[in-house]
Write a protein that holds these residues in place. Structure first.
Motif, PDB file in Angstrom:
ATOM      1  N   GLY A   1       0.801  -1.207   0.000  1.00 33.06           N
ATOM      2  CA  GLY A   1       0.000   0.000   0.000  1.00 33.06           C
ATOM      3  C   GLY A   1       0.839   1.264   0.000  1.00 33.06           C
TER       4      GLY A   1
ATOM      5  N   MET B   1     -10.247   0.103  10.647  1.00 36.96           N
ATOM      6  CA  MET B   1      -9.708  -1.237  10.403  1.00 36.96           C
ATOM      7  C   MET B   1     -10.539  -1.960   9.352  1.00 36.96           C
ATOM      8  SD  MET B   1      -8.301  -2.829  13.921  1.00 36.96           S
ATOM      9  CE  MET B   1      -6.789  -3.365  13.197  1.00 36.96           C
ATOM     10  N   SER B   2     -11.837  -1.834   9.468  1.00 37.96           N
ATOM     11  CA  SER B   2     -12.710  -2.510   8.507  1.00 37.96           C
ATOM     12  C   SER B   2     -12.472  -1.992   7.094  1.00 37.96           C
ATOM     13  CB  SER B   2     -14.173  -2.296   8.904  1.00 37.96           C
ATOM     14  OG  SER B   2     -15.042  -2.776   7.906  1.00 37.96           O
ATOM     15  N   ARG B   3     -12.322  -0.690   6.971  1.00 33.92           N
ATOM     16  CA  ARG B   3     -12.098  -0.126   5.638  1.00 33.92           C
ATOM     17  C   ARG B   3     -10.776  -0.597   5.058  1.00 33.92           C
ATOM     18  NH1 ARG B   3     -13.124   5.310   7.466  1.00 33.92           N
ATOM     19  NH2 ARG B   3     -15.358   5.481   7.863  1.00 33.92           N
ATOM     20  N   GLU B   4      -9.811  -0.802   5.932  1.00 37.03           N
ATOM     21  CA  GLU B   4      -8.535  -1.321   5.469  1.00 37.03           C
ATOM     22  C   GLU B   4      -8.733  -2.727   4.882  1.00 37.03           C
ATOM     23  OE1 GLU B   4      -5.756   0.153   5.133  1.00 37.03           O
ATOM     24  OE2 GLU B   4      -4.439  -1.543   4.693  1.00 37.03           O
ATOM     25  N   ILE B   5      -9.537  -3.515   5.539  1.00 35.84           N
ATOM     26  CA  ILE B   5      -9.826  -4.862   5.024  1.00 35.84           C
ATOM     27  C   ILE B   5     -10.524  -4.777   3.675  1.00 35.84           C
ATOM     28  CG2 ILE B   5     -11.261  -6.907   5.419  1.00 35.84           C
ATOM     29  CD1 ILE B   5     -10.658  -6.512   8.450  1.00 35.84           C
ATOM     30  N   VAL B   6     -11.487  -3.886   3.575  1.00 37.54           N
ATOM     31  CA  VAL B   6     -12.220  -3.740   2.318  1.00 37.54           C
ATOM     32  C   VAL B   6     -11.297  -3.243   1.198  1.00 37.54           C
ATOM     33  CG1 VAL B   6     -14.062  -2.447   1.164  1.00 37.54           C
ATOM     34  CG2 VAL B   6     -14.436  -3.394   3.449  1.00 37.54           C
ATOM     35  N   ARG B   7     -10.423  -2.307   1.550  1.00 37.25           N
ATOM     36  CA  ARG B   7      -9.442  -1.821   0.575  1.00 37.25           C
ATOM     37  C   ARG B   7      -8.591  -2.967   0.055  1.00 37.25           C
ATOM     38  NH1 ARG B   7      -4.241  -0.510  -0.318  1.00 37.25           N
ATOM     39  NH2 ARG B   7      -3.603  -1.550   1.595  1.00 37.25           N
ATOM     40  N   ASP B   8      -8.113  -3.797   0.974  1.00 36.95           N
ATOM     41  CA  ASP B   8      -7.282  -4.926   0.584  1.00 36.95           C
ATOM     42  C   ASP B   8      -8.035  -5.862  -0.359  1.00 36.95           C
ATOM     43  OD1 ASP B   8      -5.315  -3.869   2.143  1.00 36.95           O
ATOM     44  OD2 ASP B   8      -5.545  -5.271   3.793  1.00 36.95           O
ATOM     45  N   HIS B   9      -9.317  -6.048  -0.095  1.00 34.21           N
ATOM     46  CA  HIS B   9     -10.096  -6.902  -0.987  1.00 34.21           C
ATOM     47  C   HIS B   9     -10.153  -6.305  -2.382  1.00 34.21           C
ATOM     48  CE1 HIS B   9     -12.466  -8.943   2.523  1.00 34.21           C
ATOM     49  NE2 HIS B   9     -11.201  -9.276   2.488  1.00 34.21           N
ATOM     50  N   GLY B  10     -10.245  -4.994  -2.458  1.00 31.25           N
ATOM     51  CA  GLY B  10     -10.227  -4.332  -3.754  1.00 31.25           C
ATOM     52  C   GLY B  10      -8.924  -4.572  -4.486  1.00 31.25           C
TER      53      GLY B  10
ATOM     54  N   HIS C   1     -12.726   1.093  14.765  1.00 26.02           N
ATOM     55  CA  HIS C   1     -13.180  -0.137  14.109  1.00 26.02           C
ATOM     56  C   HIS C   1     -13.484   0.098  12.640  1.00 26.02           C
ATOM     57  CE1 HIS C   1     -14.613  -2.084  18.153  1.00 26.02           C
ATOM     58  NE2 HIS C   1     -13.304  -1.929  18.076  1.00 26.02           N
ATOM     59  N   ARG C   2     -14.078   1.237  12.353  1.00 24.47           N
ATOM     60  CA  ARG C   2     -14.369   1.555  10.949  1.00 24.47           C
ATOM     61  C   ARG C   2     -13.092   1.616  10.122  1.00 24.47           C
ATOM     62  NH1 ARG C   2     -19.473   3.351   9.775  1.00 24.47           N
ATOM     63  NH2 ARG C   2     -20.684   4.170  11.517  1.00 24.47           N
TER      64      ARG C   2
ATOM     65  N   LEU D   1      -1.426  -0.881  11.735  1.00 29.39           N
ATOM     66  CA  LEU D   1      -2.508  -1.788  12.137  1.00 29.39           C
ATOM     67  C   LEU D   1      -2.098  -3.251  12.057  1.00 29.39           C
ATOM     68  CD1 LEU D   1      -5.474  -0.029  10.300  1.00 29.39           C
ATOM     69  CD2 LEU D   1      -4.941   0.020  12.744  1.00 29.39           C
TER      70      LEU D   1
END
Lengths: 232, 232
Positions: free
Chosen positions: B74, B130-139, B127-128, B84
């Motif tokens: 990233g 961290m979650s967005r980081e996960i979603v970004r990674d999925h992208g 928490h948001r 994180l």
DNA sequence: CGCGAGCTTGATGCCGATCAATGCATGTGG
DNA sequence: CCACATGCATTGATCGGCATCAAGCTCGCG
């Protein structure tokens, strides 16, 4: 049905709690939900309300862009958590589809928030789980960005057997829950390539492959593929 | 130097807090740290103690496997959070390297834990993130798994311009902080391929490219590439 | 038994990697 | 100030791995 007597408690959310803490966690995880094979636990765009801990069964998560492109982002097995993607936007950003009849524990997110404000162990553990998910995703990015087909499949198989072993299953014999196409989607390969890699591994004596029945004969050789084979 | 007067506060951790909550956040973020271009903020294996919010500057994060393989996971700019990855194991699992002289706010993790147990807004926001980081990674996984070279570069450029725009910069004119090789590593491509894609975009009138100076002439065309071009 | 979903295997072609040379900026020391 | 080194970028030629297209094959199931 209680967390305290669940054989997955060491893998799941309520790790290392006192009995009284455990009671409160159990109060939070009050409901269960069954998901038939092929059904979705949630879909992209669904309102986010809860996380789900897999009690039994097997899932895939996948995202798809506007055009038809889609991608399996992960496979989840018993003891693992689903739904973390939804926290960021209050909507799920992927589909979670069951690959076999499954049972999940429903964890209402607002209750988890409340409880983890009181139980620092729970808070800490929840953060760890999210962080590990991020680290896992980075590993997949490495795989997709720099490994070749056979290396990817080797890494995938080792990851699977390792997780199965943690759950007390044999590390050498496994039954794939997903199709070649789903494996391919996860690994950024076409199903034919996955199939050829399986055949190659069998030829070379690394695996015994009978459809979805896999026996790992030479885990070290798979590991060697994942590591050194860039051929320096 | 206070969060309350920081022009990044709407992007960073302390979003939408009351003045008194903000005081407590500021007490937590007491120290700053400068990182010269080319230096690491932290490296794989370093003990994890803090998260870092980028005040000014630009970073890349990268992982490397035992053999020489490595992968940029990233690029981070002002207002974004680093570190994180370390929560899960108490050690960092990647290198965070500064691509220009940078200044970061140090957020001791144990203090963040404590404070977010008291301030539910802070907890929720963390928490948001961290979650967005996960979603970004999925992208990124979707990109690496299913897009072709030019599509990847188009997606990358649009992502960059979008983030710059959020920070008040022009969405059409940008200076790349990273080399072609680093872009390639992030996108799963070789530097020559990245270079060729830039040239192609320039030929086609989508971009004006002068080394690292980029002007986006046809953002819609880039967007079209990211979407439809699987060519049905 | 016959159908269909999923899997295997072969032949061919294309995209991006690789190898190699050149160009272009920045910096350094004589 | 120029000669030269160094790091980064561009461009061309060739090669190879994986996608694609196209048959068969296997197995479970109505």
């Amino acid at each position: 049905m209680a967390c305290s007597s669940c054989n997955l408690r060491e893998l799941c959310l309520p790790v290392s709690m006192s009995p009284e803490q455990m009671d409160r966690v159990e109060a939070m995880v009050a409901t269960r939900r069954t998901v038939a094979r092929g059904d979705a636990l949630f879909r992209t765009g669904d309102a986010f309300t809860s996380l789900y801990a897999i009690r039994t069964g097997f899932f895939k998560t996948c995202i798809s862009s506007e055009d038809g492109r889609d991608q399996v982002t992960g496979f989840q097995m018993a003891g693992e958590l689903l739904g973390l993607d939804g926290i960021g936007t209050d909507r799920h950003t992927c589909d979670a589809v069951s690959l076999e009849d499954s049972l999940v524990c429903v964890i209402p997110y607002h209750m988890l928030e409340d409880l983890s404000r009181e139980l620092s162990d729970l808070q800490r553990h929840f953060h760890r789980i999210m962080s590990r998910e991020i680290v896992r995703d980075h590993g997949v990015m490495l795989l997709l960005g720099s490994m070749r087909a056979e290396e990817r499949l080797a890494a995938f198989l080792l990851n699977l057997t390792q997780r199965l072993q943690t759950r007390g299953f044999s590390s050498s014999s496994l039954v794939l829950r997903m199709t070649r196409e789903e494996i391919g989607s996860y690994l950024g390969l076409k199903l034919e390539t996955v199939s050829r890699a399986f055949s190659k591994f069998q030829e070379d004596g690394l695996l015994e492959v009978k459809q979805r029945q896999i026996r790992v004969l030479a885990p070290e050789a798979l590991q060697a593929l994942v590591n050194g084979s860039t051929g320096y």
